[in-house]
Write a protein that holds these residues in place. Structure first.
Motif, PDB file in Angstrom:
ATOM      1  N   UNK A  67       2.885  10.513 -14.717  1.00 19.00           N
ATOM      2  CA  UNK A  67       3.392  11.521 -13.782  1.00 19.00           C
ATOM      3  C   UNK A  67       2.488  11.626 -12.566  1.00 19.00           C
ATOM      4  N   UNK A  68       1.185  11.607 -12.795  1.00 15.25           N
ATOM      5  CA  UNK A  68       0.239  11.691 -11.681  1.00 15.25           C
ATOM      6  C   UNK A  68       0.340  10.443 -10.807  1.00 15.25           C
ATOM      7  N   UNK A  69       0.442   9.263 -11.427  1.00 14.24           N
ATOM      8  CA  UNK A  69       0.584   8.022 -10.660  1.00 14.24           C
ATOM      9  C   UNK A  69       1.884   8.039  -9.850  1.00 14.24           C
ATOM     10  N   UNK A  70       2.970   8.488 -10.471  1.00 15.19           N
ATOM     11  CA  UNK A  70       4.232   8.593  -9.750  1.00 15.19           C
ATOM     12  C   UNK A  70       4.156   9.576  -8.596  1.00 15.19           C
ATOM     13  N   UNK A  71       3.478  10.708  -8.800  1.00 15.24           N
ATOM     14  CA  UNK A  71       3.314  11.696  -7.733  1.00 15.24           C
ATOM     15  C   UNK A  71       2.448  11.146  -6.608  1.00 15.24           C
ATOM     16  N   UNK A  72       1.437  10.345  -6.952  1.00 17.29           N
ATOM     17  CA  UNK A  72       0.613   9.703  -5.917  1.00 17.29           C
ATOM     18  C   UNK A  72       1.463   8.787  -5.052  1.00 17.29           C
ATOM     19  N   UNK A  73       2.334   8.014  -5.680  1.00 21.53           N
ATOM     20  CA  UNK A  73       3.194   7.094  -4.936  1.00 21.53           C
ATOM     21  C   UNK A  73       4.163   7.862  -4.046  1.00 21.53           C
ATOM     22  N   UNK A  74       4.785   8.908  -4.586  1.00 22.85           N
ATOM     23  CA  UNK A  74       5.747   9.700  -3.803  1.00 22.85           C
ATOM     24  C   UNK A  74       5.043  10.407  -2.647  1.00 22.85           C
ATOM     25  N   UNK A  75       3.841  10.971  -2.888  1.00 23.44           N
ATOM     26  CA  UNK A  75       3.102  11.666  -1.835  1.00 23.44           C
ATOM     27  C   UNK A  75       2.678  10.693  -0.739  1.00 23.44           C
ATOM     28  N   UNK A  76       2.187   9.513  -1.128  1.00 24.00           N
ATOM     29  CA  UNK A  76       1.778   8.517  -0.136  1.00 24.00           C
ATOM     30  C   UNK A  76       2.981   8.055   0.693  1.00 24.00           C
ATOM     31  N   UNK A  77       4.112   7.843   0.044  1.00 19.41           N
ATOM     32  CA  UNK A  77       5.319   7.433   0.773  1.00 19.41           C
ATOM     33  C   UNK A  77       5.782   8.540   1.710  1.00 19.41           C
ATOM     34  N   UNK A  78       5.754   9.783   1.229  1.00 19.21           N
ATOM     35  CA  UNK A  78       6.152  10.923   2.060  1.00 19.21           C
ATOM     36  C   UNK A  78       5.292  10.975   3.314  1.00 19.21           C
ATOM     37  N   UNK A  79       3.972  10.844   3.159  1.00 20.27           N
ATOM     38  CA  UNK A  79       3.074  10.902   4.303  1.00 20.27           C
ATOM     39  C   UNK A  79       3.294   9.723   5.243  1.00 20.27           C
ATOM     40  N   UNK A  81       6.122   7.938   5.780  1.00 23.22           N
ATOM     41  CA  UNK A  81       7.371   8.039   6.522  1.00 23.22           C
ATOM     42  C   UNK A  81       7.446   9.286   7.392  1.00 23.22           C
ATOM     43  N   UNK A  82       6.648  10.298   7.098  1.00 18.24           N
ATOM     44  CA  UNK A  82       6.650  11.521   7.908  1.00 18.24           C
ATOM     45  C   UNK A  82       5.668  11.444   9.063  1.00 18.24           C
TER      46      UNK A  82
END
Length: 89
Positions: A67-79, A81-82
């Motif tokens: 879950x933490x690894x998945x959240x790291x990937x989603x947060x990095x992608x969010x940053x 693309x934003x």
């Protein structure tokens, strides 16, 4: 109802951990990003790691780490693309 609140709280904590690992922007935690990244990361990363390790869908350390690894990937992608893009003029 308590399960939904528990999932949101767990996602918020996992998303905040991901932001602390990647470094916080503007000195604080973006709680909207924490909730979205935590829930999405938990679903993707936690589910995949739990199933690959043979734990099934039980709450185990492998699922929490996933879950933490998945959240790291989603947060990095969010940053990524934003982030504002420079104008090529």
């Amino acid at each position: 109802m308590y399960m939904i609140l528990g999932l949101i709280l767990f996602g918020m904590v996992v998303g905040a951990i991901a932001q602390f690992i990647l470094g916080r922007e503007e000195g604080g935690v973006n709680w909207t990003m924490a909730i979205v990244a935590g829930i999405a990361g938990s679903f993707v990363g936690g589910l995949l790691v739990s199933l690959l390790s043979g734990d099934g869908l039980d709450l185990k350390p492998s699922g929490i780490i996933g879950s933490i690894i998945g959240a790291l990937i989603v947060t990095a992608a969010w940053r990524y693309f934003a982030a504002p893009t420079p104008d090529k003029s």
